[in-house]
Design a protein around this motif. Structure first.
Motif, PDB file in Angstrom:
ATOM      1  N   SER A  45      64.083 -19.081   1.207  1.00 57.85           N
ATOM      2  CA  SER A  45      64.301 -20.457   1.620  1.00 57.85           C
ATOM      3  C   SER A  45      65.923 -20.477   1.432  1.00 57.85           C
ATOM      4  O   SER A  45      66.045 -20.280   0.099  1.00 57.85           O
ATOM      5  N   SER A  46      66.793 -20.868   2.272  1.00 58.17           N
ATOM      6  CA  SER A  46      68.046 -21.305   1.829  1.00 58.17           C
ATOM      7  C   SER A  46      68.100 -22.879   1.936  1.00 58.17           C
ATOM      8  O   SER A  46      68.183 -23.437   2.532  1.00 58.17           O
ATOM      9  N   VAL A  47      68.601 -23.103   0.501  1.00 58.52           N
ATOM     10  CA  VAL A  47      68.770 -24.613   0.170  1.00 58.52           C
ATOM     11  C   VAL A  47      69.882 -25.022   1.067  1.00 58.52           C
ATOM     12  O   VAL A  47      70.054 -26.419   0.887  1.00 58.52           O
ATOM     13  N   SER A  48      70.778 -24.279   1.610  1.00 55.33           N
ATOM     14  CA  SER A  48      72.107 -24.730   2.143  1.00 55.33           C
ATOM     15  C   SER A  48      71.795 -25.187   3.530  1.00 55.33           C
ATOM     16  O   SER A  48      72.444 -25.927   4.298  1.00 55.33           O
ATOM     17  N   ILE A  49      70.741 -24.891   4.086  1.00 54.84           N
ATOM     18  CA  ILE A  49      70.201 -25.308   5.415  1.00 54.84           C
ATOM     19  C   ILE A  49      69.247 -26.325   5.455  1.00 54.84           C
ATOM     20  O   ILE A  49      68.118 -26.274   4.884  1.00 54.84           O
ATOM     21  N   ALA A  50      69.607 -27.300   5.802  1.00 54.82           N
ATOM     22  CA  ALA A  50      68.800 -28.717   5.721  1.00 54.82           C
ATOM     23  C   ALA A  50      67.775 -28.878   6.811  1.00 54.82           C
ATOM     24  O   ALA A  50      68.079 -29.574   8.064  1.00 54.82           O
ATOM     25  N   ILE A 166      61.662 -17.124  -2.814  1.00 57.61           N
ATOM     26  CA  ILE A 166      62.922 -17.006  -3.247  1.00 57.61           C
ATOM     27  C   ILE A 166      63.939 -18.029  -2.697  1.00 57.61           C
ATOM     28  O   ILE A 166      64.141 -18.129  -1.672  1.00 57.61           O
ATOM     29  N   PHE A 167      64.398 -19.022  -3.364  1.00 59.83           N
ATOM     30  CA  PHE A 167      65.365 -20.039  -2.822  1.00 59.83           C
ATOM     31  C   PHE A 167      66.761 -19.574  -3.006  1.00 59.83           C
ATOM     32  O   PHE A 167      67.175 -19.323  -4.200  1.00 59.83           O
ATOM     33  N   THR A 168      67.301 -19.300  -2.017  1.00 58.74           N
ATOM     34  CA  THR A 168      69.001 -18.894  -2.205  1.00 58.74           C
ATOM     35  C   THR A 168      69.802 -20.009  -1.713  1.00 58.74           C
ATOM     36  O   THR A 168      69.730 -20.837  -1.093  1.00 58.74           O
ATOM     37  N   ASN A 169      71.056 -19.503  -1.765  1.00 54.23           N
ATOM     38  CA  ASN A 169      72.266 -20.501  -1.223  1.00 54.23           C
ATOM     39  C   ASN A 169      72.314 -20.378   0.492  1.00 54.23           C
ATOM     40  O   ASN A 169      72.006 -19.495   1.243  1.00 54.23           O
TER      41      ASN A 169
END
Length: 169
Positions: A45-50, A166-169
């Motif tokens: 999951s990308s934390v930069s994508i809201a 896994i949380f990524t940018n």
């Protein structure tokens, strides 16, 4: 002497009946399972994508007492509907904090002996701003408890799964 033994035997049978009747009649009526998560690929999951992250999961179920899969579809068991799930988290990587637990209502129809793929919202957009996800990459394990109902009955079915995210940018 015979009367005394007869009375003791009657008391023993009565006690056994009381113990046997204390179990819920719907316990253990089915085996429900998540067969595959995210098509077998790692979940990230990308934390930069809201945006919410809906992960595809493959569900299946069968009556507990039928290992041969030879019972017609509606006799004696019908289909199930997954109505609710609860997600809790544990942290696998260094750091502190986890995402808060969350509960969601859903309606996933799963016919008996049929594989069904449906999306489950694992991470919401607002959860991606949680302080526990600061400084990615962050690895957590999602534990999901599902509650389903057998259609046409009050029989509840509960099952669980867990997987790494896994949380990524």
């Amino acid at each position: 002497m015979f009367k005394r033994h007869l009375v003791l035997a009657a008391l023993a049978v009565t006690a056994l009946m009381a113990v046997a009747c204390s179990d819920s009649p719907s316990t253990g009526r089915a085996i429900a399972d998540v067969s595959m998560i995210n098509g077998g690929e790692p979940v990230s999951s990308s934390v930069s994508i809201a945006a919410d992250d809906n992960i595809p999961m493959e569900f299946r179920w069968r009556p507990y007492n039928n290992t041969l899969m030879d019972t017609p579809e509606t006799t004696p068991h019908g289909d199930i509907v997954i109505e609710h799930y609860r997600i809790t988290w544990t942290r696998d990587s260094a750091g502190s904090g986890v995402l808060p637990s969350r509960e969601e209502n859903t309606s996933i129809f799963v016919p008996v002996y049929t594989l069904v793929t449906a999306g489950v919202r694992v991470v919401t957009a607002s959860e991606k701003t949680d302080p526990s996800l600061a400084g990615p990459p962050v690895t957590m394990t999602a534990h999901i408890d599902f509650n389903a109902r057998e259609m046409g009955t009050d029989s509840e079915i509960k099952f669980s799964t867990s997987f790494t995210v896994i949380f990524t940018n």
